[in-house]
Design an enzyme around this catalytic site. Sequence first.
Site, PDB file in Angstrom:
ATOM      1  N   HIS A  71     -22.264  54.844  66.320  1.00 11.89           N
ATOM      2  CA  HIS A  71     -22.114  53.419  66.626  1.00 11.89           C
ATOM      3  C   HIS A  71     -22.083  52.588  65.345  1.00 11.89           C
ATOM      4  O   HIS A  71     -21.315  51.616  65.229  1.00 11.89           O
ATOM      5  CB  HIS A  71     -23.268  52.985  67.523  1.00 11.89           C
ATOM      6  CG  HIS A  71     -23.298  51.521  67.812  1.00 11.89           C
ATOM      7  ND1 HIS A  71     -24.298  50.698  67.353  1.00 11.89           N
ATOM      8  CD2 HIS A  71     -22.435  50.729  68.496  1.00 11.89           C
ATOM      9  CE1 HIS A  71     -24.060  49.464  67.743  1.00 11.89           C
ATOM     10  NE2 HIS A  71     -22.943  49.445  68.444  1.00 11.89           N
ATOM     11  N   GLU A  74     -18.676  52.807  63.921  1.00 12.52           N
ATOM     12  CA  GLU A  74     -17.756  51.953  64.695  1.00 12.52           C
ATOM     13  C   GLU A  74     -17.747  50.530  64.129  1.00 12.52           C
ATOM     14  O   GLU A  74     -16.695  49.919  63.945  1.00 12.52           O
ATOM     15  CB  GLU A  74     -18.167  51.949  66.162  1.00 12.52           C
ATOM     16  CG  GLU A  74     -17.364  50.995  67.037  1.00 12.52           C
ATOM     17  CD  GLU A  74     -18.203  50.323  68.106  1.00 12.52           C
ATOM     18  OE1 GLU A  74     -18.168  49.080  68.199  1.00 12.52           O
ATOM     19  OE2 GLU A  74     -18.890  51.053  68.855  1.00 12.52           O
ATOM     20  N   HIS A  75     -18.938  49.993  63.844  1.00 13.01           N
ATOM     21  CA  HIS A  75     -19.021  48.655  63.244  1.00 13.01           C
ATOM     22  C   HIS A  75     -18.361  48.625  61.873  1.00 13.01           C
ATOM     23  O   HIS A  75     -17.643  47.673  61.537  1.00 13.01           O
ATOM     24  CB  HIS A  75     -20.493  48.244  63.117  1.00 13.01           C
ATOM     25  CG  HIS A  75     -21.086  47.709  64.378  1.00 13.01           C
ATOM     26  ND1 HIS A  75     -21.594  46.434  64.484  1.00 13.01           N
ATOM     27  CD2 HIS A  75     -21.260  48.277  65.601  1.00 13.01           C
ATOM     28  CE1 HIS A  75     -22.056  46.240  65.709  1.00 13.01           C
ATOM     29  NE2 HIS A  75     -21.872  47.347  66.404  1.00 13.01           N
ATOM     30  N   GLU A 151     -28.827  44.224  67.278  1.00 12.35           N
ATOM     31  CA  GLU A 151     -28.237  44.577  68.570  1.00 12.35           C
ATOM     32  C   GLU A 151     -29.214  45.394  69.401  1.00 12.35           C
ATOM     33  O   GLU A 151     -29.351  45.187  70.611  1.00 12.35           O
ATOM     34  CB  GLU A 151     -26.940  45.355  68.349  1.00 12.35           C
ATOM     35  CG  GLU A 151     -26.163  45.651  69.611  1.00 12.35           C
ATOM     36  CD  GLU A 151     -24.837  46.341  69.354  1.00 12.35           C
ATOM     37  OE1 GLU A 151     -24.332  47.006  70.276  1.00 12.35           O
ATOM     38  OE2 GLU A 151     -24.304  46.216  68.223  1.00 12.35           O
TER      39      GLU A 151
END
Length: 451
Positions: A71, A74-75, A151
């Site tokens: 993840h 991905e950012h 997040e």
Amino acid sequence: MIRLVALFFVTAWAALPLRAAEPDDGITHFTLNNGMEVVVIEDHRAPAVVHMVWYRAGSSDEPRGRSGIAHFLEHLLFKGTETLEPGEFSRVVAANGGTDNAFTSYDYTGYFQRVAADRLGLMMQMEADRMVNLRLTEEDIVTERDVIIEERNSRVENDPNALFREQRRAALYLNHPYGVPIIGWRHEMETLGMEDALSFYRQHYAPNNAILIVAGDVTPDEVRALAQTHYAPIPANPEILPRDRAQEPPQLGERRLVFRDPRVAQAYVMRSYLAPERDSGAQDTAAALTLLAELLGGGQTSALVQKLQFEQQVAVYASAFYSATSLDDTSFGLITVPAPGVTLEEAEAAMDAALAEFLSEGIDEAALARIKFQLKAQQIYARDNAQSRARRYGAALTAGLTVQDVQDWPEILQNVTSAQILAAAEQVFDRRSAVTGYLMGEETAQGGAGE
């Protein structure tokens, strides 16, 4: 007699001209010489296109101790490349009237843009660029690591339901990485660095580990020509190996979990069973479990809802759920939210009794026919959404299924028998491979929903 009459009308209704067993049309599938799979979904009703690149790399492919790196990467892919400044990718998409985003799951990471059809070549050019030319700075790492930690704070730490879900999955999977949260454990996220990101990028981001899906106002020839221009020149990575994950050992004992949090406003009981997933060429059991979830808790007329909410009035909500599309073993779940004055123990006992009664009485054929018809209708209406169709194929192919498996799925669902559903239920409902969890407020002793 009433059941026979109901079955007659449902059967007649299902015989109406709603053709769902036919294959999903307008699909073309081919592979580039570098190993990149391509799926084209034609839909010429609007001059727009969805462009997606899916990588067979999700959180369950992370090295141990580096949870959250899929993840995190991905950012980071929205940072710079050799030709694009940080953030420029999304700015170009927006300047061309489009939208873009990305997502990470257990089995995949995906990137997509929705733009006018004549901008497809530009999207491929930029996506191919960041497949191999990612450039990061230490400032990128620090800034984006703070973003993913925040997040986690907002989506998990501030939500007792999300924390409860994490704890249940960790208990359900004794050995498999599905027990590790997609976003990562906080203490491991805090240590993620440049080399972690680049190592995962180099290991997994390559055309022979990717699937290109284009849906919308395009033809296969157009997509093939553009893919040959932008993706085909990227060499395959010969070091990419078949996915080899740790698997579950035999599970020999039920696990029980009590999670207390003062922020919980509504207590509930949830049970998750380890369950088989859809396998290529062998989707019958998964189809049976899909229908079982609908029969038990798919709507107001389902068995658990009727028994617990309407007849006994011991619950304000009841449901069942099953996620079929998964590379490895998935889960089948039951949930009951007690009515005021009903304890969690009483709610669990009522849920178990209703489940046992459902299994002993057998499948209501009229209810099964009605559910099959509803699924048939949903599959027809889903063809109106190009992005949903693209996601369906992407999720399936990254989970080890084929285009043919996706095409076959609607008909397999329609052909499932009551005997198959009961056999699948007997296979899955084994308390030795289950986690039963209570979510309750901190002050709740034994869990009345109104306490």
